[in-house]
Write a protein that holds these residues in place. Structure first.
Motif, PDB file in Angstrom:
ATOM      1  N   GLY A 179      -3.449  14.666   0.665  1.00 31.43           N
ATOM      2  CA  GLY A 179      -2.214  15.052  -0.019  1.00 31.43           C
ATOM      3  C   GLY A 179      -1.526  13.735  -0.070  1.00 31.43           C
ATOM      4  O   GLY A 179      -0.851  13.578  -1.359  1.00 31.43           O
ATOM      5  N   LEU A 180      -1.289  12.770   1.051  1.00 38.30           N
ATOM      6  CA  LEU A 180      -0.339  11.629   0.762  1.00 38.30           C
ATOM      7  C   LEU A 180      -1.058  10.546  -0.267  1.00 38.30           C
ATOM      8  O   LEU A 180      -0.426  10.176  -1.126  1.00 38.30           O
ATOM      9  CB  LEU A 180      -0.075  11.087   2.160  1.00 38.30           C
ATOM     10  N   MET A 220       0.742  -1.372   0.207  1.00 38.43           N
ATOM     11  CA  MET A 220       0.060  -0.120  -0.005  1.00 38.43           C
ATOM     12  C   MET A 220       0.664   1.226   0.042  1.00 38.43           C
ATOM     13  O   MET A 220       0.680   2.040  -0.941  1.00 38.43           O
ATOM     14  CB  MET A 220      -0.862   0.182   1.426  1.00 38.43           C
ATOM     15  N   LEU A 221       1.714   1.340   0.893  1.00 40.27           N
ATOM     16  CA  LEU A 221       2.620   2.258   1.251  1.00 40.27           C
ATOM     17  C   LEU A 221       3.939   2.542   0.683  1.00 40.27           C
ATOM     18  O   LEU A 221       4.617   3.625   0.360  1.00 40.27           O
ATOM     19  CB  LEU A 221       2.597   2.827   2.811  1.00 40.27           C
ATOM     20  N   ARG A 222       4.308   1.017   0.237  1.00 46.12           N
ATOM     21  CA  ARG A 222       5.518   1.182  -0.018  1.00 46.12           C
ATOM     22  C   ARG A 222       5.964   1.398  -1.689  1.00 46.12           C
ATOM     23  O   ARG A 222       7.009   1.770  -1.770  1.00 46.12           O
ATOM     24  CB  ARG A 222       6.101  -0.645  -0.039  1.00 46.12           C
ATOM     25  N   LYS A 223       4.940   1.408  -2.320  1.00 52.50           N
ATOM     26  CA  LYS A 223       5.266   1.624  -3.816  1.00 52.50           C
ATOM     27  C   LYS A 223       4.527   2.997  -4.150  1.00 52.50           C
ATOM     28  O   LYS A 223       3.984   3.714  -3.434  1.00 52.50           O
ATOM     29  CB  LYS A 223       4.243   0.708  -4.602  1.00 52.50           C
ATOM     30  N   TYR A 224       5.201   3.561  -5.249  1.00 53.89           N
ATOM     31  CA  TYR A 224       4.934   4.931  -5.643  1.00 53.89           C
ATOM     32  C   TYR A 224       4.367   5.024  -7.170  1.00 53.89           C
ATOM     33  O   TYR A 224       4.796   4.411  -8.000  1.00 53.89           O
ATOM     34  CB  TYR A 224       6.340   5.747  -5.545  1.00 53.89           C
ATOM     35  N   SER A 225       3.528   5.972  -7.370  1.00 53.90           N
ATOM     36  CA  SER A 225       3.004   6.528  -8.583  1.00 53.90           C
ATOM     37  C   SER A 225       2.708   5.298  -9.469  1.00 53.90           C
ATOM     38  O   SER A 225       1.856   4.262  -8.937  1.00 53.90           O
ATOM     39  CB  SER A 225       4.205   7.220  -9.438  1.00 53.90           C
ATOM     40  N   ALA A 271       5.205   6.934   5.121  1.00 47.41           N
ATOM     41  CA  ALA A 271       4.574   6.610   6.345  1.00 47.41           C
ATOM     42  C   ALA A 271       4.653   7.820   7.499  1.00 47.41           C
ATOM     43  O   ALA A 271       3.985   7.884   8.197  1.00 47.41           O
ATOM     44  CB  ALA A 271       5.657   5.699   7.151  1.00 47.41           C
ATOM     45  N   ILE A 272       5.642   8.856   7.201  1.00 48.61           N
ATOM     46  CA  ILE A 272       5.853  10.107   7.901  1.00 48.61           C
ATOM     47  C   ILE A 272       4.471  10.829   7.827  1.00 48.61           C
ATOM     48  O   ILE A 272       3.897  11.347   9.258  1.00 48.61           O
ATOM     49  CB  ILE A 272       7.044  10.984   7.723  1.00 48.61           C
TER      50      ILE A 272
END
Lengths: 258, 160
Positions: free
Chosen positions: A140-141, A1-6, A96-97
């Motif tokens: 935003g995230l 979920m959060l590990r990958k980008y775009s 994650a931040i």
């Protein structure tokens, strides 16, 4: 979920991220409405209220509503700044931040509300401001890392896109396009998750009151730990693309789907 | 370098936010806070219906409510039969009724100062929308369907 980008993200990554975060957004929004008589994520509504208050010359309320809108904006700004400026080798941490900041916001509202809140208007205005900031962080995230596919609190745009995709599905040529079908499922999933979160919060808020924000925070912690456990198990993260390719992709994608 | 950039952007943002809050605080110091506006003694001037399903000509009761209708609408509400509302800055509200009887409640404002909450020791909460509040006039709204589905307006004038 959060590990990958775009565009490294799969449909399932976006679906899990979109529905889980939308569920918490629905809970937060309804909780804020019941406890504070103000929405925590309905920025369209806040713009309308801002205009109305300006027209009525209620300048104190104008400043309050303006600062709420600004804090939502600021939350989204901070989330995306962290994502695009963070270390490229630590994608999970960058993503994650903002979630950790969001959890801190929920805990702050929960602790203050449960132990110290004496219901003054100023306290109410500050607590709503913190929640709007947290919703800005979340929106935003999710928008940033999903290449603007997911906006968990933007139900106006989501309902419009849902209607457009439903109308596309009336034609066979679009029904055969997996990206159109998947986008429809994603939008529907977010809408259902947001509503479900709202219904759950509406059902328990009168009993649990500010403790609901603890449950929302725990839910977000679960999302973080779940994703972190995937890294731990697979032992690797998927690197993000460079910005140049990403912009090209987003243009192509919008033309394909538009 | 990236960490420096993140710290730089975050610091800049925090300074911007701080400046905004200082400016807002300075402005709000000159503006009257809704909790300050409401403090004082208010006298009920009139009650009337607003936003009814029917229009005025087809109603079988007056838009400006008479004592009989007021009596039936406010039955069971905290301010039933009250004439004077005294709000103090410690969130106490004293309602003085026509027969000189008094009722003591607590009041709070919610939202952006557009909701008035009345309660007895955190029990029996009632919520009213503050449609307008100025130095000398306050209009409260509450939904009612005793005679017709619509909103009841209570208009109060500040006397002290």
């Amino acid at each position: 979920m959060l590990r990958k980008y775009s565009n490294s993200r799969s449909f399932l990554d976006n679906f899990k991220l979109g529905t889980l975060t939308a569920f918490t957004a629905g809970m937060v929004n309804v909780s804020a409405l019941v406890l504070f008589f103000s929405f925590a994520s309905n920025v369209t509504g806040h713009y309308a209220i801002l205009a109305e208050e300006i027209a009525n010359g209620k300048w104190f309320q104008v400043l309050v509503v303006f600062s709420w809108i600004f804090l939502f904006f600021f939350g989204s700004f901070i989330a995306n700044s962290i994502v695009i400026n963070g270390n490229k080798k630590r994608v999970f941490l960058n993503h994650a931040i903002p979630i950790i900041l969001e959890i801190m916001c929920f805990l702050a509202v929960g602790v203050y509300g449960h132990y110290f809140y004496s219901e003054t208007l100023m306290e109410t205005e500050f607590l709503v401001a913190i929640l709007l900031f947290s919703m800005g962080l979340q929106n935003g995230l999710t928008a940033s890392i999903s290449n603007f596919v997911i906006k968990t609190t933007h139900l106006t745009g989501l309902t419009t896109d849902l209607a457009i995709h439903l109308s596309l599905l009336t034609k066979a040529e679009y029904r055969n396009k997996p990206e159109v079908v998947q986008k429809f499922k994603l939008l529907l999933g977010i809408a259902v998750a947001y509503t479900s979160g709202g219904i759950l919060a509406g059902s328990i808020i009168n009993y649990y009151e500010f403790k609901v924000f603890f449950y929302v925070a725990f839910f977000m912690i679960f999302i973080l730990l779940y994703d972190y456990s995937k890294i731990y198990l697979t032992g690797k993260t998927i690197p993000r693309r460079n910005n140049k390719k990403e912009i090209q992709y987003s243009k192509d994608k919008s033309f394909q789907e538009g | 370098m990236r960490i420096v950039r993140v710290v730089y952007i975050s610091s800049l943002s925090a300074i911007g936010l701080l400046i905004l809050f200082i400016v807002l605080s300075a402005f709000t110091g000159n503006l009257k806070h809704p909790e300050k506006l409401i403090t004082g003694t208010w006298k009920e001037v009139s009650w009337k219906y607003d936003k009814l399903d029917k229009n005025d000509s087809t109603l079988d009761f007056p838009v400006v409510l008479n004592d009989e209708i007021k009596e039936s609408i406010s039955q069971g509400l905290h301010f039933h039969q009250s004439e004077t509302w005294i709000f103090d800055k410690n969130s106490n509200l004293r309602l003085e009724k026509k027969n000189q009887e008094t009722v003591d409640l607590n009041w709070r404002m919610k939202g952006r100062g557009h909701i008035l909450k009345l309660h007895y020791d955190n029990q029996d909460k009632e919520f009213y929308q503050i449609r307008k509040i100025t130095n000398d006039e306050m209009i409260l709204h509450f939904e009612n369907d005793t005679h017709a589905r619509g909103i009841v307006q209570i208009i109060l004038k500040k006397v002290k």
